[in-house]
Design a protein around this motif. Sequence first.
Motif, PDB file in Angstrom:
ATOM      1  N   ALA A 240       0.863  -1.181   0.000  1.00 26.31           N
ATOM      2  CA  ALA A 240       0.000   0.000   0.000  1.00 26.31           C
ATOM      3  C   ALA A 240       0.896   1.227   0.000  1.00 26.31           C
ATOM      4  CB  ALA A 240      -0.920   0.011   1.206  1.00 26.31           C
ATOM      5  N   GLU A 241       0.578   2.165  -0.852  1.00 25.11           N
ATOM      6  CA  GLU A 241       1.329   3.405  -0.946  1.00 25.11           C
ATOM      7  C   GLU A 241       0.385   4.569  -0.701  1.00 25.11           C
ATOM      8  OE1 GLU A 241       2.861   3.401  -4.902  1.00 25.11           O
ATOM      9  OE2 GLU A 241       3.901   1.508  -4.625  1.00 25.11           O
ATOM     10  N   GLU A 242       0.749   5.433   0.234  1.00 26.28           N
ATOM     11  CA  GLU A 242      -0.076   6.587   0.536  1.00 26.28           C
ATOM     12  C   GLU A 242       0.565   7.823  -0.084  1.00 26.28           C
ATOM     13  OE1 GLU A 242      -2.168   8.775   4.340  1.00 26.28           O
ATOM     14  OE2 GLU A 242      -0.786   7.135   4.669  1.00 26.28           O
ATOM     15  N   ARG A 243      -0.207   8.521  -0.939  1.00 25.57           N
ATOM     16  CA  ARG A 243       0.272   9.771  -1.527  1.00 25.57           C
ATOM     17  C   ARG A 243      -0.922  10.629  -1.936  1.00 25.57           C
ATOM     18  NH1 ARG A 243       1.416   5.875  -5.622  1.00 25.57           N
ATOM     19  NH2 ARG A 243       0.324   6.357  -7.550  1.00 25.57           N
ATOM     20  N   ASP A 244      -0.769  11.921  -1.807  1.00 22.69           N
ATOM     21  CA  ASP A 244      -1.790  12.904  -2.184  1.00 22.69           C
ATOM     22  C   ASP A 244      -3.136  12.645  -1.514  1.00 22.69           C
ATOM     23  OD1 ASP A 244       0.099  14.058  -3.884  1.00 22.69           O
ATOM     24  OD2 ASP A 244      -0.495  12.772  -5.554  1.00 22.69           O
ATOM     25  N   GLY A 245      -3.131  12.171  -0.288  1.00 26.56           N
ATOM     26  CA  GLY A 245      -4.365  11.952   0.450  1.00 26.56           C
ATOM     27  C   GLY A 245      -5.138  10.706   0.053  1.00 26.56           C
ATOM     28  N   LYS A 246      -4.531   9.848  -0.761  1.00 31.34           N
ATOM     29  CA  LYS A 246      -5.172   8.596  -1.162  1.00 31.34           C
ATOM     30  C   LYS A 246      -4.231   7.431  -0.903  1.00 31.34           C
ATOM     31  CE  LYS A 246      -8.261  10.340  -4.715  1.00 31.34           C
ATOM     32  NZ  LYS A 246      -8.774  10.145  -6.063  1.00 31.34           N
ATOM     33  N   VAL A 247      -4.801   6.228  -0.926  1.00 37.68           N
ATOM     34  CA  VAL A 247      -4.013   5.005  -0.755  1.00 37.68           C
ATOM     35  C   VAL A 247      -4.072   4.237  -2.067  1.00 37.68           C
ATOM     36  CG1 VAL A 247      -3.692   2.951   0.638  1.00 37.68           C
ATOM     37  CG2 VAL A 247      -4.721   4.952   1.651  1.00 37.68           C
ATOM     38  N   TYR A 248      -2.902   3.814  -2.550  1.00 37.33           N
ATOM     39  CA  TYR A 248      -2.779   3.158  -3.852  1.00 37.33           C
ATOM     40  C   TYR A 248      -2.152   1.781  -3.716  1.00 37.33           C
ATOM     41  CZ  TYR A 248      -3.498   7.742  -5.985  1.00 37.33           C
ATOM     42  OH  TYR A 248      -4.016   8.954  -6.370  1.00 37.33           O
ATOM     43  N   CYS A 249      -2.565   0.900  -4.607  1.00 33.31           N
ATOM     44  CA  CYS A 249      -1.896  -0.386  -4.796  1.00 33.31           C
ATOM     45  C   CYS A 249      -0.677  -0.119  -5.688  1.00 33.31           C
ATOM     46  CB  CYS A 249      -2.868  -1.345  -5.483  1.00 33.31           C
ATOM     47  SG  CYS A 249      -2.147  -2.954  -5.850  1.00 33.31           S
ATOM     48  N   PRO A 250       0.360  -0.944  -5.636  1.00 28.40           N
ATOM     49  CA  PRO A 250       1.499  -0.755  -6.544  1.00 28.40           C
ATOM     50  C   PRO A 250       1.136  -0.802  -8.026  1.00 28.40           C
ATOM     51  CG  PRO A 250       2.122  -2.212  -4.775  1.00 28.40           C
ATOM     52  CD  PRO A 250       0.648  -1.970  -4.626  1.00 28.40           C
ATOM     53  N   CYS A 251      -0.018  -1.389  -8.384  1.00 34.84           N
ATOM     54  CA  CYS A 251      -0.438  -1.415  -9.787  1.00 34.84           C
ATOM     55  C   CYS A 251      -0.973  -0.060 -10.236  1.00 34.84           C
ATOM     56  CB  CYS A 251      -1.483  -2.506 -10.031  1.00 34.84           C
ATOM     57  SG  CYS A 251      -3.108  -2.173  -9.338  1.00 34.84           S
ATOM     58  N   GLY A 252      -1.180   0.875  -9.304  1.00 32.45           N
ATOM     59  CA  GLY A 252      -1.618   2.219  -9.651  1.00 32.45           C
ATOM     60  C   GLY A 252      -3.069   2.527  -9.344  1.00 32.45           C
ATOM     61  N   LYS A 253      -3.829   1.542  -8.897  1.00 33.08           N
ATOM     62  CA  LYS A 253      -5.256   1.752  -8.617  1.00 33.08           C
ATOM     63  C   LYS A 253      -5.444   2.325  -7.207  1.00 33.08           C
ATOM     64  CE  LYS A 253      -9.681  -0.453  -9.058  1.00 33.08           C
ATOM     65  NZ  LYS A 253     -10.325   0.120 -10.205  1.00 33.08           N
ATOM     66  N   ALA A 254      -6.228   3.395  -7.094  1.00 29.71           N
ATOM     67  CA  ALA A 254      -6.548   3.979  -5.791  1.00 29.71           C
ATOM     68  C   ALA A 254      -7.695   3.195  -5.172  1.00 29.71           C
ATOM     69  CB  ALA A 254      -6.939   5.441  -5.948  1.00 29.71           C
ATOM     70  N   PHE A 255      -7.590   2.885  -3.887  1.00 25.78           N
ATOM     71  CA  PHE A 255      -8.654   2.129  -3.225  1.00 25.78           C
ATOM     72  C   PHE A 255      -9.124   2.766  -1.932  1.00 25.78           C
ATOM     73  CE2 PHE A 255      -4.658   0.265  -1.917  1.00 25.78           C
ATOM     74  CZ  PHE A 255      -4.793   0.158  -0.544  1.00 25.78           C
ATOM     75  N   GLY A 256      -8.548   3.894  -1.522  1.00 24.10           N
ATOM     76  CA  GLY A 256      -8.993   4.545  -0.300  1.00 24.10           C
ATOM     77  C   GLY A 256      -8.604   6.007  -0.246  1.00 24.10           C
ATOM     78  N   ILE A 257      -9.358   6.792   0.546  1.00 22.58           N
ATOM     79  CA  ILE A 257      -9.096   8.216   0.739  1.00 22.58           C
ATOM     80  C   ILE A 257      -8.804   8.445   2.215  1.00 22.58           C
ATOM     81  CG2 ILE A 257     -10.067  10.540   0.559  1.00 22.58           C
ATOM     82  CD1 ILE A 257     -11.933   9.413  -1.624  1.00 22.58           C
ATOM     83  N   ASP A 258      -7.726   9.170   2.506  1.00 23.90           N
ATOM     84  CA  ASP A 258      -7.314   9.429   3.883  1.00 23.90           C
ATOM     85  C   ASP A 258      -8.261  10.425   4.545  1.00 23.90           C
ATOM     86  OD1 ASP A 258      -5.958   9.555   6.242  1.00 23.90           O
ATOM     87  OD2 ASP A 258      -4.157  10.487   5.430  1.00 23.90           O
ATOM     88  N   ARG A 259      -8.801  10.049   5.700  1.00 23.77           N
ATOM     89  CA  ARG A 259      -9.706  10.907   6.467  1.00 23.77           C
ATOM     90  C   ARG A 259      -9.170  11.163   7.875  1.00 23.77           C
ATOM     91  NH1 ARG A 259     -12.780  12.761   2.397  1.00 23.77           N
ATOM     92  NH2 ARG A 259     -14.016  11.143   1.429  1.00 23.77           N
ATOM     93  N   GLY A 260      -7.884  11.009   8.081  1.00 22.17           N
ATOM     94  CA  GLY A 260      -7.292  11.231   9.402  1.00 22.17           C
ATOM     95  C   GLY A 260      -7.012   9.925  10.106  1.00 22.17           C
ATOM     96  N   THR A 261      -7.947   9.471  10.942  1.00 23.86           N
ATOM     97  CA  THR A 261      -7.728   8.232  11.699  1.00 23.86           C
ATOM     98  C   THR A 261      -8.191   6.997  10.948  1.00 23.86           C
ATOM     99  OG1 THR A 261      -9.859   8.452  12.811  1.00 23.86           O
ATOM    100  CG2 THR A 261      -7.946   9.419  13.914  1.00 23.86           C
ATOM    101  N   TYR A 262      -8.835   7.167   9.799  1.00 23.16           N
ATOM    102  CA  TYR A 262      -9.296   6.033   9.002  1.00 23.16           C
ATOM    103  C   TYR A 262      -9.220   6.364   7.516  1.00 23.16           C
ATOM    104  CZ  TYR A 262     -13.684   8.651   8.580  1.00 23.16           C
ATOM    105  OH  TYR A 262     -14.616   9.603   8.311  1.00 23.16           O
ATOM    106  N   TRP A 263      -9.372   5.328   6.684  1.00 22.95           N
ATOM    107  CA  TRP A 263      -9.452   5.482   5.241  1.00 22.95           C
ATOM    108  C   TRP A 263     -10.859   5.119   4.794  1.00 22.95           C
ATOM    109  CZ3 TRP A 263      -4.483   2.565   5.783  1.00 22.95           C
ATOM    110  CH2 TRP A 263      -3.390   3.416   5.693  1.00 22.95           C
TER     111      TRP A 263
END
Length: 77
Positions: A38-61
């Motif tokens: 899992a890679e976190e960048r620009d307020g989102k969480v990404y898989c190494p394949c490039g697909k975003a699967f979550g948005i950072d909301r502070g204490t949770y995604w």
Amino acid sequence: MLVMKCASCRRKLWKYYKIGQGEVHRCHKERIKKIWNAEERDGKVYCPCGKAFGIDRGTYWTMDKKAFTYSGTKTNK
């Protein structure tokens, strides 16, 4: 414990302790036990394949329900 996987490439993302029988709409950061891919960048969480699967909301995604799959058991408490 649930094992979250990317819906596109099927890579394991993380191991998550889910409380309750409902859908996985949020992943609380303190309940994530192990992170594999899992890679976190620009307020989102990404898989190494490039697909975003979550948005950072502070204490949770906030999870995109079409971007991941999971297997395992949910805890009833």
